[in-house]
Structures are given as C-alpha cells and as structure tokens.
Design an enzyme around this catalytic site. Structure first.
Site, PDB file in Angstrom:
ATOM      1  N   HIS A 250       0.843  -1.215  -0.078  1.00 48.65           N
ATOM      2  CA  HIS A 250       0.130   0.077  -0.075  1.00 48.65           C
ATOM      3  C   HIS A 250       0.849   1.265  -0.053  1.00 48.65           C
ATOM      4  O   HIS A 250       0.727   2.222  -0.805  1.00 48.65           O
ATOM      5  CB  HIS A 250      -0.775   0.032   1.267  1.00 48.65           C
ATOM      6  CG  HIS A 250      -1.617   1.103   1.637  1.00 48.65           C
ATOM      7  ND1 HIS A 250      -3.009   1.251   1.474  1.00 48.65           N
ATOM      8  CD2 HIS A 250      -1.199   2.456   1.871  1.00 48.65           C
ATOM      9  CE1 HIS A 250      -3.341   2.484   1.905  1.00 48.65           C
ATOM     10  NE2 HIS A 250      -2.443   3.087   2.166  1.00 48.65           N
ATOM     11  N   GLU A 251       1.876   1.414   0.739  1.00 45.71           N
ATOM     12  CA  GLU A 251       2.862   2.423   1.017  1.00 45.71           C
ATOM     13  C   GLU A 251       3.489   2.685  -0.305  1.00 45.71           C
ATOM     14  O   GLU A 251       3.828   3.622  -0.856  1.00 45.71           O
ATOM     15  CB  GLU A 251       3.657   2.329   2.138  1.00 45.71           C
ATOM     16  CG  GLU A 251       2.701   2.320   3.548  1.00 45.71           C
ATOM     17  CD  GLU A 251       2.148   3.709   3.624  1.00 45.71           C
ATOM     18  OE1 GLU A 251       2.831   4.883   3.143  1.00 45.71           O
ATOM     19  OE2 GLU A 251       1.030   3.842   4.436  1.00 45.71           O
ATOM     20  N   HIS A 254       1.512   4.394  -2.838  1.00 44.56           N
ATOM     21  CA  HIS A 254       1.575   5.647  -2.737  1.00 44.56           C
ATOM     22  C   HIS A 254       2.652   6.531  -3.353  1.00 44.56           C
ATOM     23  O   HIS A 254       2.678   7.363  -4.051  1.00 44.56           O
ATOM     24  CB  HIS A 254       1.513   6.308  -1.347  1.00 44.56           C
ATOM     25  CG  HIS A 254      -0.044   6.012  -0.551  1.00 44.56           C
ATOM     26  ND1 HIS A 254      -0.978   6.459  -1.018  1.00 44.56           N
ATOM     27  CD2 HIS A 254      -0.180   5.521   0.567  1.00 44.56           C
ATOM     28  CE1 HIS A 254      -1.913   6.233  -0.242  1.00 44.56           C
ATOM     29  NE2 HIS A 254      -1.352   5.750   1.055  1.00 44.56           N
ATOM     30  N   HIS A 356      -6.933   8.051  -0.718  1.00 45.79           N
ATOM     31  CA  HIS A 356      -7.507   6.848  -0.599  1.00 45.79           C
ATOM     32  C   HIS A 356      -8.838   6.473  -1.351  1.00 45.79           C
ATOM     33  O   HIS A 356      -9.484   7.639  -1.432  1.00 45.79           O
ATOM     34  CB  HIS A 356      -7.595   6.157   0.614  1.00 45.79           C
ATOM     35  CG  HIS A 356      -6.127   6.297   1.611  1.00 45.79           C
ATOM     36  ND1 HIS A 356      -5.841   7.413   2.399  1.00 45.79           N
ATOM     37  CD2 HIS A 356      -5.376   5.398   1.289  1.00 45.79           C
ATOM     38  CE1 HIS A 356      -4.503   7.207   2.705  1.00 45.79           C
ATOM     39  NE2 HIS A 356      -4.128   5.913   2.209  1.00 45.79           N
TER      40      HIS A 356
END
Ligand SMILES: *[C@@H]1O[C@H](CO)[C@@H](O)[C@H](O)[C@H]1NC(C)=O
Ligand SMILES: *[C@@H]1O[C@H](CO)[C@@H](O)[C@H](O)[C@H]1NC(C)=O
Length: 552
Positions: A250-251, A254, A356
């Site tokens: 997820h990070e 980003h 998100h």
C-alpha cells in the site's frame, strides 16, 4: 483540518542575463507545520513541494528494445538503520517483507517509457534553483546541499548527478566536483528503505510510510522514493505478516503514483499531461492545499443527495477520480453504467482524504485509508496506476474484491441508510452493511466470504454523530433520543455499520485475530478457552495494528 502553508515566490532576474534564463524560480517554502493527528488511519503525507525535485533530467537510453513481458524494476537500497535492527527484524524486512511486496508490484506494473539509468538530482543549500535555456539540468543558487535526502534517508553520492550552481545573481553557472557517473542501471524506481524512529513513528502508531522524492522530466514519473518502517511497530509474529505485507505494498503504491501530490502530474494514453502546464513545465501550485492543482480531467467534485434519519435529505460533497480506466472499472465493479468516477476518501484529514478510495464503497480494498480485514488490491487500484500514464498493468495480478460488487447505482451513489432501508423493504439482506448492535455476549457472524468470524461494528458514540451520518430511525432496544449516537465504528466508512473482523487480547497482549486462514489463529485450546469468554476484543482498524483493547 490543518493545511500545509507553503509560500512560493518567483525570483525575477532583472539583469541583462535574464535573457539567458528561461526560467528562474526561487522556491522559498516556509516550513509548514507538521500535520499530525493521532488516529488509526493511513496518513499518506504528501511530501512538501520543497522536498521533492521535479523535472529531473535523465538521459534517454540509446538502444532500448524491451521485451513485452518485462516488469517494473524497483531497486531497493537499504539504509544503515535497517542493518542495525535486531537480527529477526532485519531478516524479516530484507528477506521477506520487501522482497515479497516488491515482487508483487514488479509483476503487476511495467513502466511505459523506461530509462537506461537513473541518476538523481541534488538538493540546493537554499532551496533556490534556476534553469538555463537549452540546458535540462537544474542549477542551485550558490551551493548544492551537503546531503540530498529522500524522505528521512540520505541519498548515496554515487546516485547523484554532478553539483550544478550559479552565483546569487544567476551568473557564473558551472558544474562542481566529479563528472556524472553512470547512474543506477536497470532500474525504473529507486526505493530507499529505512527503519528510523522518526517523529511520525512516535505520533501516529504506524508501521510504515512512504512517498516519492524525485520525478523525471519527460513524463513526471516518480523515479525515487522512500519507505520508512517504524522499528517498534515491526512485529515478527507470523499472524501479523499478511497485514504488514499489504501495508508495505500500500505504501509503495502511494510512492509510485496514488498520491494527491501526483494527481496534477498524470498523463493520458498518448503521453500528454492531463493538467495544463506553465512555462516552467509544472502545473499551478495551490497554496492553500499545498499541492500542485489537478485539472478536472483527473478529479471532479460532485454532490450526492444523502438520505439521513427523520426523512431528511442532505447534500453530500465528494471528490471523484474520473480518469478513463478507473471509470470503466468502477462502473463494472458496482454494475452502475452512469457512475462518473470512483469516490475518494472525504474524511480523516489531509493525508487520508483524497489519497485513498472511499472506505464506505470499497471497504477491504487495500488502497482505502485503514486496514480492517482481508485487504485486496483490486482492478480499480490497478486501473488508477494505469491512468497515471506511467505504467502498463497486468490485470491478472488483481485480487478479487467482493465488497460492493454488482450492487448497483443506489449502493454507490446513495447513503448507506438509503441502501439498508431499500433492502429491508424488499426483505433482502442488508449486506455488506449490518444493523445489529454489538452486545455482550458478542453476536458472531461469518464475514461475507465465510473466511472469518466477524461482528457488526454498529455502536453507540458518546456524542451525537454529525447529522450527515445519522442513519437510524429506530433500533431495537434504543430510545429514540439516543439514535443520533449510533453508527458504525469506522469514521472513514462514513460511519456505515458493517461486519468486521476483530482480535483477541489477553491481559492486553495480542493473541490472535478472527481470520480463519491464519494457522496461528486456530489453536484448539485457545478457541475453546476464549470463544466462551472473550476478555477483550477489538476491531482491526489500523494498518496491521490493533486498536487498544476495548471492553465489550
Ligand atoms: C500477467 O500475470 C500473470 C499471473 O501472474 C502471468 O501468468 C502472465 O504471464 C502475466 N502477463 C504478462 C503479459 O506479463
Ligand atoms: C486550491 O484549493 C482550494 C481548496 O480545495 C480550492 O478552493 C481552490 O479553488 C484551489 N485553487 C485553484 C487555483 O484551483
């Protein structure tokens, strides 16, 4: 909500030399106050404009015949802080966590326009730089910074271009020090991984955070970024691994593209920017948001008619991501042919909102703002990465998302109250929402996919919820005057109640979660001991982090 205040001024050269200077920019970005709320969300900190180097010139590759099956190439550089961790943690990070996360991302994405080598640009000692006509490089005013940082990490010298400087008046421009080295070969993205106990680690209860730090000049694609792990939050317990792995993926997503700080830099299929550029090649900088302002080809505002209790209908303002592949995938997923785009998170403050997907609509999608259960990277997230214009995507790497699938336009465009009431009238299940109060003993149900036991997160709040999120006209055993206090426990899901996994705590210590697939969650003796009398149970609500135990 705090907004990063950034002061950006343009430096005008009023000398005969100004003709030489196509663009002279003085970036004087006031130190923005660090944004911090202690909350269990993923706060993707959009890096401040002065921490990012835009328009980094990379040499085009001479011969570049690429295989169609070639993957994204992420070059991971471990900072010394990782080497200094306890051996188990170091092993976990270097041999399991990052290799697995990166392997997934490399297989899923491919860069459209790869470069032969990557050589990063230097930060300037004053944050002031200029560009000369007919020269793609950036020149520092007076001096280059002693160290160039990518997030908290110092970039090694051999990854950096030569230092280029001009004097205070923008004259006497020259290169200093050794000539450019070859740079990092066979890499599309350099990821600096550190394990530093930063201020953020102390403030936010997070496992990891990541962002980009340099974008290349041609397509504005991120070419370098960092991921910092908070050492105290790294758990070597096997039942926590799946959660940490999805947090790391997820990070990194980003850092690769899904960030409000990058929306203005997205390109279309033909390689043209989706947001207009100024003479300096950059979009307009929005001072109040602290980011480059995107156009309505990327993000659009919309207003929904929002049913709440007492037959009221309120306007509900949202932001939609409206790029073509995302629209196509969102329409398919919800079976809603007139959906204008995929809704972005509207709560949780800067960092969570806009960065998100809306939690109410895509609950366990991995790019929503908090971890609740069974995270999946769906086609919608892959579509977003494709719509950056920087990547090709292999959709067979997408994971199946059940939440909201085929539920239609009312599900995706109306409040959950509207949906729940409509299902009740039709005598159909209200899933994926629920309307049973948490009680003692816990009413356990199976999660939709039957893989875990779950409990409805409908609860009483000490304060009435904002009117926009008051959904109940009646609840069994609840006085009418108390109804405004009732909602789902997850704020960023617009307080819509849904069945959620939880974890068991014994004497404050994490024992196990309710996911049936994790072997450690099924010790027979514990099942018997704990199922009857659960001392503490808490919902999963943070990126692999358990809420502090709450009594039931
Ligand atoms: C896409 O991913 C699948 C599953 O990993 C793999 O079998 C397939 O070869 C990939 N396709 C391409 C074009 O890389
Ligand atoms: C900058 O952002 C603010 C807050 O979203 C918005 O109201 C304003 O219109 C934006 N400015 C420009 C020039 O788009």
């Amino acid at each position: 909500m705090a907004t990063a205040s950034a002061v950006r001024e343009v430096f005008h050269f009023s000398s005969p030399f100004s003709a030489v200077l196509l663009l002279a920019e003085l970036l004087l970005l006031a130190q923005a106050p660090a944004f911090n709320i202690a909350s269990p969300f993923c706060h993707h900190h959009i890096p401040r404009a002065r921490e990012v180097i835009y328009k980094v010139y990379l040499k085009e590759s001479r011969v570049m015949k690429r295989n169609i099956n070639e993957h994204l190439r992420i070059k991971t550089i471990y900072d010394r802080s990782v080497e200094e961790l306890l051996p188990e943690k170091k092993h976990l990070i270097k041999n399991k966590l990052f290799p697995q996360a990166i392997s997934y991302l490399e297989k899923t994405f491919q860069v459209r326009k790869p470069m032969a080598t990557v050589l990063l640009s230097r930060q300037c000692v004053t944050n002031q730089y200029l560009r000369k006509k007919d020269d793609p490089h950036r020149y520092c005013r007076e001096a280059c910074a002693e160290h160039t940082k990518c997030g908290p990490v110092i970039v090694p010298e051999e990854h950096l271009q030569q230092c280029r400087v001009c004097n205070t008046n923008g004259r006497n421009c020259q290169t200093i020090g050794e000539a450019d080295k070859e740079g990092i070969r066979d890499a599309d993205f350099i990821l600096y991984v550190s394990a530093l106990t930063t201020e953020r680690c102390g403030q936010e209860n997070i496992i990891a955070y990541a962002a980009y730090c340099q974008l290349e000049a041609d397509m504005d694609r991120p070419i370098a970024g960092y991921a910092n792990l908070c050492p105290n939050m790294i758990s070597t317990q096997p039942q926590e691994f799946i959660g940490m792995l999805s947090t790391v993926k997820h990070e990194i997503i980003h850092a690769l593209g899904f960030s409000a700080g990058l929306f203005a830099f997205y390109h279309d299929d033909d390689g043209n920017p989706l947001t207009a550029r100024y003479a300096n090649g950059l979009p307009l900088f929005n001072e109040s948001l602290g980011v480059y302002q995107w156009s309505d080809k990327v993000i659009r505002k919309a207003v929904r008619l929002w049913d709440v209790r007492d037959n009221n209908i309120l306007p509900h303002n949202i932001f939609l991501l409206v790029t073509p592949k995302v629209v196509e995938e969102a329409r398919k997923h919800f079976d809603c042919p007139n959906l204008e785009g995929m809704e972005l998170e509207n709560q949780g403050g800067i960092g969570t909102e806009l960065n998100h997907w809306e939690k109410r609509l895509l609950e366990n999608e991995a790019m929503t703002g908090s971890q609740t259960q069974n995270r999946v990277f769906s086609r919608i997230t892959l579509a977003l990465m494709e719509d950056t214009g920087w990547y090709k995507v292999n959709y067979s790497m997408a994971e199946k998302l059940e939440w909201g699938r085929g539920k239609g336009c009312d599900f995706v465009m109306k409040s959950c109250k509207y949906w729940i009431n409509q299902q009740q009238r039709k005598k159909e299940p209200v899933a994926p929402y629920c309307d049973t109060l948490r009680s003692n003993p816990l009413q356990l149900t199976c999660r939709q996919d039957q893989r875990a036991v779950a409990v409805c997160n409908l609860q009483k709040f000490p304060q009435p919820l904002p009117q926009e999120y008051q959904y109940f006209d009646s609840l069994y055993g609840v006085l009418p005057k108390d109804l405004p206090h009732y909602g789902g426990s997850v704020e960023i899901a617009d307080y819509c109640p849904f069945s959620q996994e939880f974890s068991w705590h014994l004497s404050g210590e994490f024992q196990r979660s309710s996911d049936c697939r994790i072997l450690e969650n099924q010790p027979e003796t514990m099942v018997q001991r704990n199922m009857g009398q659960i001392p503490f149970a808490s919902f999963k609500s943070q990126l692999s982090l358990w809420n502090s135990a709450e009594r039931n």
